[in-house]
Write a protein that holds these residues in place. Structure first.
Motif: not given
Length: 87
Positions: A37-45, A50-52
């Motif tokens: 999940x943290x990696x997905x957030x990093x990639x997305x940002x 957005x963060x979420x």
């Protein structure tokens, strides 16, 4: 005590060993899910996102509620928080 509730001491110990193994697997999966999940957030940002993604979080909450009832929402909130941190 009814016959179905009577448990031999060996069976009780076997069940406790199984619970310990299940707990270890739940912890392993929880930690891996948080990493992913943290990696997905990093990639997305990193890609300007957005963060979420609230629609995604709502879908996860509903999945847990459907599978586990009202307690599932609390479980899902903890799972989500472990991957993204507190809001």
């Amino acid at each position: 005590m009814t016959a179905s509730a009577e448990i031999a001491p060996d069976e009780l110990q076997d069940l406790r060993v199984e619970i310990d193994a299940l707990d270890a697997e739940i912890i392993r999966l929880w930690q891996r899910r948080a990493e992913v999940s943290k990696r997905i957030g990093e990639i997305r940002m990193a890609n300007g996102g957005t963060r979420l993604v609230l629609d995604r979080e709502r879908a996860i909450l509903e999945k847990y509620r459907s599978a586990l009832g009202d307690d599932g929402i609390q479980v899902a909130m903890l799972v989500l928080r472990s991957g993204r941190g507190p809001l």
